[in-house]
Design a protein around this motif. Structure first.
Motif, PDB file in Angstrom:
ATOM      1  N   UNK A   1       7.636 -17.868  16.139  1.00 33.68           N
ATOM      2  CA  UNK A   1       6.939 -18.846  15.288  1.00 33.68           C
ATOM      3  C   UNK A   1       6.258 -18.284  14.041  1.00 33.68           C
ATOM      4  N   UNK A   2       5.617 -17.145  14.103  1.00 27.37           N
ATOM      5  CA  UNK A   2       4.953 -16.593  12.910  1.00 27.37           C
ATOM      6  C   UNK A   2       5.713 -15.399  12.346  1.00 27.37           C
ATOM      7  N   UNK A   3       6.927 -15.183  12.809  1.00 19.69           N
ATOM      8  CA  UNK A   3       7.693 -14.019  12.394  1.00 19.69           C
ATOM      9  C   UNK A   3       8.039 -13.986  10.926  1.00 19.69           C
ATOM     10  N   UNK A   4       8.212 -15.138  10.314  1.00 18.88           N
ATOM     11  CA  UNK A   4       8.535 -15.187   8.888  1.00 18.88           C
ATOM     12  C   UNK A   4       7.485 -14.540   8.019  1.00 18.88           C
ATOM     13  N   UNK A   5       6.228 -14.622   8.444  1.00 23.16           N
ATOM     14  CA  UNK A   5       5.152 -13.976   7.680  1.00 23.16           C
ATOM     15  C   UNK A   5       5.300 -12.457   7.720  1.00 23.16           C
ATOM     16  N   UNK A   6       5.677 -11.924   8.887  1.00 23.85           N
ATOM     17  CA  UNK A   6       5.872 -10.480   9.013  1.00 23.85           C
ATOM     18  C   UNK A   6       7.109 -10.024   8.246  1.00 23.85           C
ATOM     19  N   UNK A   7       8.163 -10.830   8.290  1.00 25.04           N
ATOM     20  CA  UNK A   7       9.382 -10.502   7.539  1.00 25.04           C
ATOM     21  C   UNK A   7       9.093 -10.480   6.042  1.00 25.04           C
ATOM     22  N   UNK A   8       8.347 -11.481   5.571  1.00 26.08           N
ATOM     23  CA  UNK A   8       8.022 -11.542   4.138  1.00 26.08           C
ATOM     24  C   UNK A   8       7.233 -10.309   3.715  1.00 26.08           C
ATOM     25  N   UNK A   9       6.292  -9.916   4.528  1.00 30.13           N
ATOM     26  CA  UNK A   9       5.465  -8.747   4.189  1.00 30.13           C
ATOM     27  C   UNK A   9       6.313  -7.473   4.117  1.00 30.13           C
ATOM     28  N   UNK A  10       7.195  -7.296   5.101  1.00 27.37           N
ATOM     29  CA  UNK A  10       8.039  -6.102   5.121  1.00 27.37           C
ATOM     30  C   UNK A  10       9.031  -6.106   3.959  1.00 27.37           C
ATOM     31  N   UNK A  11       9.597  -7.270   3.644  1.00 23.06           N
ATOM     32  CA  UNK A  11      10.532  -7.369   2.524  1.00 23.06           C
ATOM     33  C   UNK A  11       9.828  -7.146   1.188  1.00 23.06           C
ATOM     34  N   UNK A  12       8.596  -7.634   1.064  1.00 22.30           N
ATOM     35  CA  UNK A  12       7.841  -7.423  -0.179  1.00 22.30           C
ATOM     36  C   UNK A  12       7.582  -5.931  -0.386  1.00 22.30           C
ATOM     37  N   UNK A  13       7.217  -5.240   0.692  1.00 18.33           N
ATOM     38  CA  UNK A  13       6.991  -3.796   0.584  1.00 18.33           C
ATOM     39  C   UNK A  13       8.265  -3.060   0.195  1.00 18.33           C
ATOM     40  N   UNK A  14       9.375  -3.422   0.781  1.00 16.78           N
ATOM     41  CA  UNK A  14      10.654  -2.783   0.455  1.00 16.78           C
ATOM     42  C   UNK A  14      11.040  -3.049  -0.993  1.00 16.78           C
ATOM     43  N   UNK A  15      10.784  -4.269  -1.452  1.00 17.87           N
ATOM     44  CA  UNK A  15      11.082  -4.607  -2.849  1.00 17.87           C
ATOM     45  C   UNK A  15      10.214  -3.792  -3.810  1.00 17.87           C
ATOM     46  N   UNK A  16       8.947  -3.640  -3.491  1.00 13.64           N
ATOM     47  CA  UNK A  16       8.058  -2.847  -4.337  1.00 13.64           C
ATOM     48  C   UNK A  16       8.471  -1.382  -4.350  1.00 13.64           C
ATOM     49  N   UNK A  17       8.822  -0.841  -3.191  1.00 12.08           N
ATOM     50  CA  UNK A  17       9.279   0.547  -3.119  1.00 12.08           C
ATOM     51  C   UNK A  17      10.543   0.760  -3.938  1.00 12.08           C
ATOM     52  N   UNK A  18      11.475  -0.191  -3.872  1.00 16.57           N
ATOM     53  CA  UNK A  18      12.713  -0.078  -4.638  1.00 16.57           C
ATOM     54  C   UNK A  18      12.443  -0.167  -6.131  1.00 16.57           C
ATOM     55  N   UNK A  19      11.501  -1.017  -6.522  1.00 20.66           N
ATOM     56  CA  UNK A  19      11.149  -1.137  -7.937  1.00 20.66           C
ATOM     57  C   UNK A  19      10.534   0.160  -8.450  1.00 20.66           C
ATOM     58  N   UNK A  20       9.643   0.755  -7.673  1.00 20.92           N
ATOM     59  CA  UNK A  20       9.007   2.022  -8.064  1.00 20.92           C
ATOM     60  C   UNK A  20      10.057   3.128  -8.164  1.00 20.92           C
ATOM     61  N   UNK A  21      10.977   3.188  -7.205  1.00 22.64           N
ATOM     62  CA  UNK A  21      12.018   4.221  -7.239  1.00 22.64           C
ATOM     63  C   UNK A  21      12.936   4.033  -8.440  1.00 22.64           C
ATOM     64  N   UNK A  22      13.281   2.779  -8.748  1.00 19.60           N
ATOM     65  CA  UNK A  22      14.151   2.529  -9.905  1.00 19.60           C
ATOM     66  C   UNK A  22      13.458   2.935 -11.200  1.00 19.60           C
ATOM     67  N   UNK A  23      12.175   2.643 -11.315  1.00 15.18           N
ATOM     68  CA  UNK A  23      11.420   3.060 -12.516  1.00 15.18           C
ATOM     69  C   UNK A  23      11.361   4.554 -12.630  1.00 15.18           C
ATOM     70  N   UNK A  24      11.140   5.235 -11.505  1.00 16.50           N
ATOM     71  CA  UNK A  24      11.062   6.702 -11.523  1.00 16.50           C
ATOM     72  C   UNK A  24      12.395   7.300 -11.953  1.00 16.50           C
ATOM     73  N   UNK A  25      13.501   6.754 -11.443  1.00 16.33           N
ATOM     74  CA  UNK A  25      14.811   7.265 -11.835  1.00 16.33           C
ATOM     75  C   UNK A  25      15.066   7.006 -13.302  1.00 16.33           C
ATOM     76  N   UNK A  26      14.664   5.830 -13.783  1.00 15.08           N
ATOM     77  CA  UNK A  26      14.902   5.464 -15.186  1.00 15.08           C
ATOM     78  C   UNK A  26      14.097   6.372 -16.116  1.00 15.08           C
ATOM     79  N   UNK A  27      12.904   6.740 -15.691  1.00 15.65           N
ATOM     80  CA  UNK A  27      12.066   7.590 -16.536  1.00 15.65           C
ATOM     81  C   UNK A  27      12.339   9.071 -16.334  1.00 15.65           C
TER      82      UNK A  27
END
Length: 114
Positions: free
Chosen positions: A83-109
């Motif tokens: 029942x409340x699993x979607x909240x945990x999934x959203x949190x984990x996906x948001x963290x993964x998205x932020x990590x990927x964004x930071x890694x992409x910026x680091x590679x670009x720079x």
């Protein structure tokens, strides 16, 4: 991470919270149906069903694009059933998205040689 993979993860993240909320509202409506004359279960059932199917479609797309391991894919599937699993999934996906964004910026720079 290529743009299509990032989009697949973002879609899954954006549908996970409404799916979890609709599940909780459906549970409340079920209790109210049994205890009062209020009967919104047919409407909430359709709303939750549509969001659940949407979550599963986006989950399959994200699993296909990211090549998650079986335990990771199973965890995200389980979060659609709890029942409340979607909240945990959203949190984990948001963290993964932020990590990927930071890694992409680091590679670009040129900070990381990858």
């Amino acid at each position: 991470m290529d743009p299509k993979t990032a989009t697949a993860l973002r879609r899954l993240r954006l549908v996970s919270t409404p799916e979890a909320v609709s599940f909780l509202v459906l549970l409340v409506c079920s209790v109210l149906r049994r205890t009062t004359d209020f009967d919104a279960v047919p409407v909430m059932g359709m709303v939750h069903g549509a969001l659940f199917v949407l979550y599963l479609v986006f989950w399959l797309d994200a699993w296909n694009r990211t090549r998650w391991s079986l335990p990771t894919a199973a965890w995200f599937f389980l979060m659609a059933v709890v029942p409340v699993g979607g909240f945990f999934a959203e949190r984990r996906l948001r963290r993964a998205e932020q990590d990927a964004t930071i890694a992409a910026r680091a590679r670009r720079e040129g900070v990381v040689n990858a």
